[in-house]
Design an enzyme around this catalytic site. Structure first.
Site, short mmCIF file in Angstrom:
data_model
loop_
_atom_site.label_atom_id
_atom_site.label_comp_id
_atom_site.label_asym_id
_atom_site.label_seq_id
_atom_site.Cartn_x
_atom_site.Cartn_y
_atom_site.Cartn_z
N ASP A 177 0.87 -1.17 0.00
CA ASP A 177 0.00 0.00 0.00
C ASP A 177 0.92 1.24 0.00
O ASP A 177 2.14 1.14 0.11
CB ASP A 177 -0.97 -0.02 1.19
CG ASP A 177 -2.22 0.83 0.90
OD1 ASP A 177 -2.18 1.66 -0.03
OD2 ASP A 177 -3.23 0.68 1.60
C1 BGC Z 1 -5.16 3.15 0.17
C2 BGC Z 1 -5.39 2.12 -0.90
C3 BGC Z 1 -5.28 2.74 -2.27
C4 BGC Z 1 -3.92 3.42 -2.39
C5 BGC Z 1 -3.68 4.05 -3.73
C6 BGC Z 1 -3.92 3.99 -0.07
O1 BGC Z 1 -3.87 5.07 0.78
O2 BGC Z 1 -5.09 2.50 1.42
O3 BGC Z 1 -6.64 1.52 -0.73
O4 BGC Z 1 -5.47 1.80 -3.27
O5 BGC Z 1 -3.84 4.42 -1.40
O6 BGC Z 1 -4.42 5.20 -3.91
#
Ligand code: BGC
Length: 730
Positions: A266
């Site tokens: 993530d």
């Molecule tokens: C979130 C994810 C997301 C990623 C990309 C993160 O902050 O937890 O769910 O896909 O950002 O935007």
């Protein structure tokens, strides 16, 4: 005639990967393992140069269609090995056509429709040059304080598994390399929804038996549905952050499940292992991320900056790098990115397709949950005279779209106010917001709202939460309707007109004071582009509500966590034991597991939802009283539509094992089906159950159907139903 030559055998992906890997420099390998945001519009010289050099394997949430097309052209034609980029984006509940938030979609309990929704989103995203969505979100949560509950499919592993797998199939289509397919990503692996206190990013402690029983199942289901990628999560799980967790990533995902796609971290979750207190510095974080099996690092650059030195120092095995690159290339090959050529940048069409809007409307309609309908207030007669539309969420396109929308177009959103005016004309629909936003605490707009209500035959009040109150990093410690919404309803109720409340929200809210004053309550979540017409259809009877909750609604935040599949205690309270018991405080009858100041039961249980008709569940039958391993039994019941409207009913199968090597939840959902019943019709609804459906993790963590007695219910929700029992024999 010369014989037809056999078609060329499909190129063997593993051979192509090996051939490519043999040519790649270490820099190029580390590039594949790195994902960046930030493609300039138009592309900067730096962007172009870096892509030429193979500095990045992927971009997320970056550029427009034109930039993505140009970036891919450079990667394919001007980089040394012509390795394509993979463009990822958060296409969570729709792309241009915005679908209800996932928690709303889940209330449909309709895998085919949820799949159709993901197909719409995938097609729109693919047309814009995207290859990969960071969805579905498969986290289980039992905490409505957590803002990301909006993105979940609720509290139940079976519902999340079925609907999550449906989303994977919808995004990925029949063939991953088809022009309208995109890769899905099972996230956030794993346990993220168990954040302590419902505070986003917080620590999670989940015993392995519960991890396997509750949190891993939906990910396994996505894997079985062929999901191309996984995303490791932010949370610390039992002391080890999930982005450095060898147990979940290597043992479970790779060894037990044999997953061969790639894992992306993530956002910064590799370097966040430093503040977690798990990695000493970026080098250590990179080492621990790769060791655990996170193949691609999102945003932070610790892999790029440190893996070389770690290899040179002999601290890291080159094989780990090669395996990671292999996993990434495998998905790029599967998507056909090496063979599709340079994509043509597509312009956004002038309007969304009617078919897409149709799916969005059906999903929004099926997501609506009728929670109260006193004296059959709903549906309203179309011949009604005047309607007052009131409330901060009656005409708020952005809020209606929900919290995870990057590409939805606010002007294309059809709000309840617009839909009602379209139906009944401006003259019959008086409109006063009453409050500017859901958080507005000023009573300044009340007089106008009360005046509109006085002149109307029915008062429709659209309350809830703005989209900004749910989603990532948007947890709440209170679950009440914010601002002066309750006070507004108090004033409207004083007019004596029937007050119908529609709640738009990203989570279960607590709204008892409003519900008692309202004649009817309809829960609409954040219903997306077509929410307005869907709500209007249900309010006026063109559609019958059929949605049911996939999450328990508490009476007050103090009951959280509250969920249907809980273990019993040694002292379960009975219905008659509410409040402070009469008699002396030492009366043992009073010493049960309850609260003194609020009923221990939920406000609305899991699985609950009303209809415009009524259903009766009777005559549960079990084909044989004994289930032997390797055989199946049929459990059936009569479900009758005893009202006057044709309608869908979501029939639920629950079980409970009263004794075993570990205690089991008081009820667990084992199957469900949406059935259509004409007014007055009775159907025999049957479920086939085998030992595999009953299997649970025993005290030594083996998945087995333990011999013994099982109770079973075919039910309209998690607290009622027609019951019976059978025995599992070895
Ligand atoms: C979130 C994810 C997301 C990623 C990309 C993160 O902050 O937890 O769910 O896909 O950002 O935007």
């Amino acid at each position: 005639m010369s014989p037809t030559l056999p078609a060329a055998p499909p190129p063997d992906i593993e051979q192509r990967i090996n051939a490519l890997l043999a040519k790649m420099t270490l820099d190029e390998k580390l590039g594949q393992m790195s994902q960046a945001t930030g493609l300039a519009v138009p592309l900067s010289e730096q962007n172009k140069e870096e892509i030429r050099k193979g500095r990045w394997g992927s971009f997320l949430n970056a550029g427009g269609a034109a930039e993505r097309s140009e970036a891919q052209r450079i990667a394919l034609k001007e980089s040394r090995l012509g390795i394509p980029l993979i463009f990822g984006r958060d296409v969570i509940h729709g792309y241009r056509t915005v679908l209800p938030i996932p928690l709303g979609q889940a209330a449909s309990w309709d895998p085919e429709l949820v799949q159709a929704g993901a197909r719409v989103a995938g097609r729109e995203a693919a047309a814009a040059g995207l290859h990969w969505t960071f969805a579905p979100m498969l986290d289980i949560t039992r905490d409505p304080r957590w803002g990301r509950i909006a993105e979940t499919l609720g509290e139940d592993p079976l519902v999340t598994s079925r609907l999550g797998a449906a989303m994977v199939r919808g995004f990925q289509g029949d063939k991953l390399d088809a022009p309208d397919s995109i890769a899905a990503c099972a996230k956030h692996y794993v346990g993220y929804g168990a954040a302590e206190g419902g505070r986003d990013y917080n620590t999670t402690w989940i015993p392995e038996i519960q991890l396997r029983e509750v949190f891993l199942r939906s990910f396994d289901a996505a894997r079985k549905a062929g999901v191309a990628t996984f995303m490791s999560a932010f949370n610390n799980l039992n002391g080890v952050p999930t982005s450095g967790n060898e147990f979940t990533l290597r043992q479970v995902l790779r060894k037990e499940w044999k997953f061969d796609g790639f894992v992306v971290s993530d956002w910064n979750s590799i370097t966040e292992m430093i503040p977690h207190g798990y990695a000493a510095d970026e080098k250590d974080a990179a080492f621990k991320g790769v060791r655990a099996g996170v193949d691609m690092e999102m945003v932070s650059t610790s892999y790029h900056d440190n893996l070389k030195a770690l290899l040179a120092a002999g601290k890291l095995d080159q094989k780990l790098i090669d395996d990671a690159v292999r996993n990434i290339l495998r998905v790029k090959f599967r998507l056909g990115l090496f063979d599709k050529g340079v994509p043509v940048a597509a312009e956004l069409p002038a309007a969304p397709e009617e078919a897409a809007l149709g799916v969005a409307k059906r999903l929004a309609t099926e997501s609506l949950v009728l929670l109260k309908n006193q004296n059959a207030t709903l549906p309203l007669a179309k011949s009604i005279g005047k309607i007052a539309v009131i409330g901060p969420l009656a005409n708020s396109p952005v809020d209606q779209m929900g919290s995870w929308v990057m590409d939805g177009q606010a002007p294309e959103v059809r709000t309840p106010l617009a839909a009602l005016r379209e139906r009944f004309g401006e003259f019959r629909v008086a409109w006063a917001a009453g409050l500017k936003t859901s958080r507005d605490s000023s009573h300044d707009g009340f007089a106008e709202a009360v005046e509109a209500a006085r002149g109307a035959d029915a008062v429709l009040v659209f309350l809830g939460e703005e989209m900004i109150l749910s989603g990532e990093a948007h947890s709440r410690a209170y679950l009440n309707l914010p601002g002066a919404q309750e006070a507004l309803v108090d004033e409207l109720a004083k007019t004596g007109k029937p007050v119908i409340v529609v709640i738009l929200a990203g989570r279960p809210l607590t709204f008892q004071n409003v519900a008692v004053r309202a004649s009817a309550v309809l829960y609409a979540w954040h219903p997306g582009t077509m929410g307005g017409p869907a709500i209007a259809d249900v309010l006026f009877g063109d559609a019958v509500p059929s949605g049911k909750l996939t999450v328990t609604f508490p009476r007050t935040v103090g009951q959280v966590p509250i969920y249907y599949a809980h273990l019993n205690t040694g002292r379960p309270p009975s219905e008659s034991e509410l409040g402070i018991p009469a008699g002396t405080p030492v009366d043992p009858k009073g010493f049960t597991s309850k609260y003194l100041d609020v009923d221990f039961t939920p406000e609305y249980p899991f699985g609950f939802g009303l209809s415009y008709t009524s259903f009766e569940y009777t005559n549960l039958a079990i084909s044989t009283p004994q289930l032997r391993t390797g055989t199946r039994i049929e459990i059936s019941a009569d479900v009758a539509n005893t009202g006057t409207r044709d309608a869908d009913e979501i029939v639920q199968l629950y079980m409970h094992a009263p004794a075993g090597s570990v205690a089991r939840p008081v009820r667990e959902l084992k199957d469900f089906r949406r059935v259509h019943l004409k007014a007055g019709e009775k159907q025999r609804v049957a479920f086939l159950v085998g030992a595999g459906d009953i299997a649970a993790y025993n005290a030594t963590l083996q998945l087995v159907a333990e011999p013994g007695k099982y109770q079973v219910w075919i039910a309209p929700d998690s607290v009622r139903g027609a019951g019976g029992e059978f025995t599992v024999v070895p």
